[in-house]
Design a protein around this motif. Structure first.
Motif, mmCIF file in Angstrom:
data_model
loop_
_atom_site.group_PDB
_atom_site.id
_atom_site.type_symbol
_atom_site.label_atom_id
_atom_site.label_comp_id
_atom_site.label_asym_id
_atom_site.label_seq_id
_atom_site.Cartn_x
_atom_site.Cartn_y
_atom_site.Cartn_z
ATOM 1 N N LYS A 127 2.024 -12.281 25.901
ATOM 2 C CA LYS A 127 1.329 -12.976 24.912
ATOM 3 C C LYS A 127 2.273 -14.074 23.969
ATOM 4 O O LYS A 127 1.807 -14.982 23.714
ATOM 5 N N LEU A 128 3.312 -13.767 23.670
ATOM 6 C CA LEU A 128 4.174 -14.444 22.872
ATOM 7 C C LEU A 128 4.897 -15.586 23.542
ATOM 8 O O LEU A 128 5.437 -16.456 22.775
ATOM 9 N N GLU A 129 5.066 -15.578 24.847
ATOM 10 C CA GLU A 129 5.862 -16.370 25.674
ATOM 11 C C GLU A 129 7.415 -16.706 25.023
ATOM 12 O O GLU A 129 7.742 -17.951 24.766
ATOM 13 N N LEU A 130 8.208 -15.759 24.673
ATOM 14 C CA LEU A 130 9.252 -16.115 23.842
ATOM 15 C C LEU A 130 10.582 -16.645 24.955
ATOM 16 O O LEU A 130 10.546 -16.129 26.129
ATOM 17 N N THR A 131 11.175 -17.333 24.442
ATOM 18 C CA THR A 131 12.432 -17.955 25.159
ATOM 19 C C THR A 131 13.168 -16.818 25.152
ATOM 20 O O THR A 131 13.203 -15.964 24.430
ATOM 21 N N SER A 132 14.332 -17.198 26.178
ATOM 22 C CA SER A 132 15.436 -15.959 26.074
ATOM 23 C C SER A 132 16.197 -15.926 24.757
ATOM 24 O O SER A 132 16.594 -14.791 24.350
ATOM 25 N N THR A 133 16.524 -17.013 24.293
ATOM 26 C CA THR A 133 17.046 -17.028 22.940
ATOM 27 C C THR A 133 16.166 -16.376 21.917
ATOM 28 O O THR A 133 16.899 -15.509 20.871
ATOM 29 N N GLU A 134 14.854 -16.652 21.862
ATOM 30 C CA GLU A 134 13.802 -15.898 20.881
ATOM 31 C C GLU A 134 14.050 -14.411 21.244
ATOM 32 O O GLU A 134 13.916 -13.563 20.088
ATOM 33 N N ALA A 135 13.862 -14.086 22.505
ATOM 34 C CA ALA A 135 13.739 -12.699 22.666
ATOM 35 C C ALA A 135 14.879 -11.823 22.237
ATOM 36 O O ALA A 135 14.780 -10.916 21.755
ATOM 37 N N GLU A 136 16.022 -12.523 22.524
ATOM 38 C CA GLU A 136 17.239 -11.849 22.034
ATOM 39 C C GLU A 136 17.367 -11.382 20.773
ATOM 40 O O GLU A 136 17.751 -10.549 20.240
ATOM 41 N N LYS A 137 16.984 -12.385 19.834
ATOM 42 C CA LYS A 137 16.880 -12.202 18.360
ATOM 43 C C LYS A 137 15.316 -11.330 17.953
ATOM 44 O O LYS A 137 15.467 -10.514 17.062
ATOM 45 N N PHE A 138 14.410 -11.329 18.729
ATOM 46 C CA PHE A 138 13.036 -10.829 18.188
ATOM 47 C C PHE A 138 12.922 -9.409 18.382
ATOM 48 O O PHE A 138 12.936 -8.581 17.460
ATOM 49 N N TRP A 139 13.597 -8.956 19.487
ATOM 50 C CA TRP A 139 13.417 -7.524 20.003
ATOM 51 C C TRP A 139 14.128 -6.708 18.939
ATOM 52 O O TRP A 139 13.606 -5.421 18.407
ATOM 53 N N PRO A 140 15.242 -6.820 18.565
ATOM 54 C CA PRO A 140 16.177 -5.792 17.589
ATOM 55 C C PRO A 140 15.248 -6.079 16.377
ATOM 56 O O PRO A 140 15.207 -4.721 15.783
ATOM 57 N N VAL A 141 14.828 -7.043 15.886
ATOM 58 C CA VAL A 141 14.211 -6.972 14.584
ATOM 59 C C VAL A 141 12.639 -6.175 14.839
ATOM 60 O O VAL A 141 12.408 -5.615 13.879
ATOM 61 N N TYR A 142 11.892 -6.638 15.796
ATOM 62 C CA TYR A 142 10.576 -5.709 15.829
ATOM 63 C C TYR A 142 10.853 -4.453 16.075
ATOM 64 O O TYR A 142 9.992 -3.505 15.751
ATOM 65 N N ASN A 143 11.852 -4.106 17.053
ATOM 66 C CA ASN A 143 12.076 -2.758 17.452
ATOM 67 C C ASN A 143 12.276 -1.824 16.182
ATOM 68 O O ASN A 143 12.095 -0.721 15.851
#
Length: 148
Positions: free
Chosen positions: A41-57
């Protein structure tokens, strides 16, 4: 405080608690499904995903801790009928504890949004909120279907 939002919150927490209590395997499966949905749903770029998942988790773990450590005992009181037996003083303490736990959940969510503003766009933050609500609604429907 309005009773409808409080009732809905308690219903979701009870449902999520009951769903997650089965085993760590169920929790892991639900987490994997949610991760997959959010990624899509979010269509995260690899750079976004790298930063997003630790924060979200980290956010998810904190939410889990609040729900299962603070809210668990409160929910148990409501399940066993002791709410009807409370006197005014006990009810005031209970309400204060409930409000404190709800505030902790809200503050954690607020912190997530603040942290995500530096990682993903506001549009993706809104999409995240919508995707989480859709996921929770689907999970609740599935849980209800299995109980019948």
């Amino acid at each position: 405080m309005k009773m409808k939002p409080l009732f809905l919150l308690l219903l979701v927490l009870i449902t999520m608690g009951a769903t997650a209590q089965g085993s760590d395997a169920k929790r892991d499966k639900i987490k994997a499904l949610k991760t997959s949905l959010l990624t899509t749903k979010l269509e995260l770029t690899s750079t976004e995903a790298e930063k997003f998942w630790p924060v979200y988790n980290a956010f998810e773990e904190k939410q889990y801790d609040i729900r299962h450590k603070k809210m668990h005992s409160l929910i148990d009181k409501l399940k066993d009928g002791s709410a009807e037996k409370m006197n005014e003083k006990e009810a005031a303490v209970f309400l204060s504890q409930l409000q404190s736990a709800e505030d902790d959940l809200y503050q954690n969510r607020k912190k997530l949004v603040t942290n995500l503003k530096n990682i993903i766009s506001p549009i993706k933050i809104i999409k995240l909120k919508k995707a989480e609500e859709d996921f929770n609604r689907t999970l609740l429907k599935e849980y209800r279907g299995k109980k019948e």
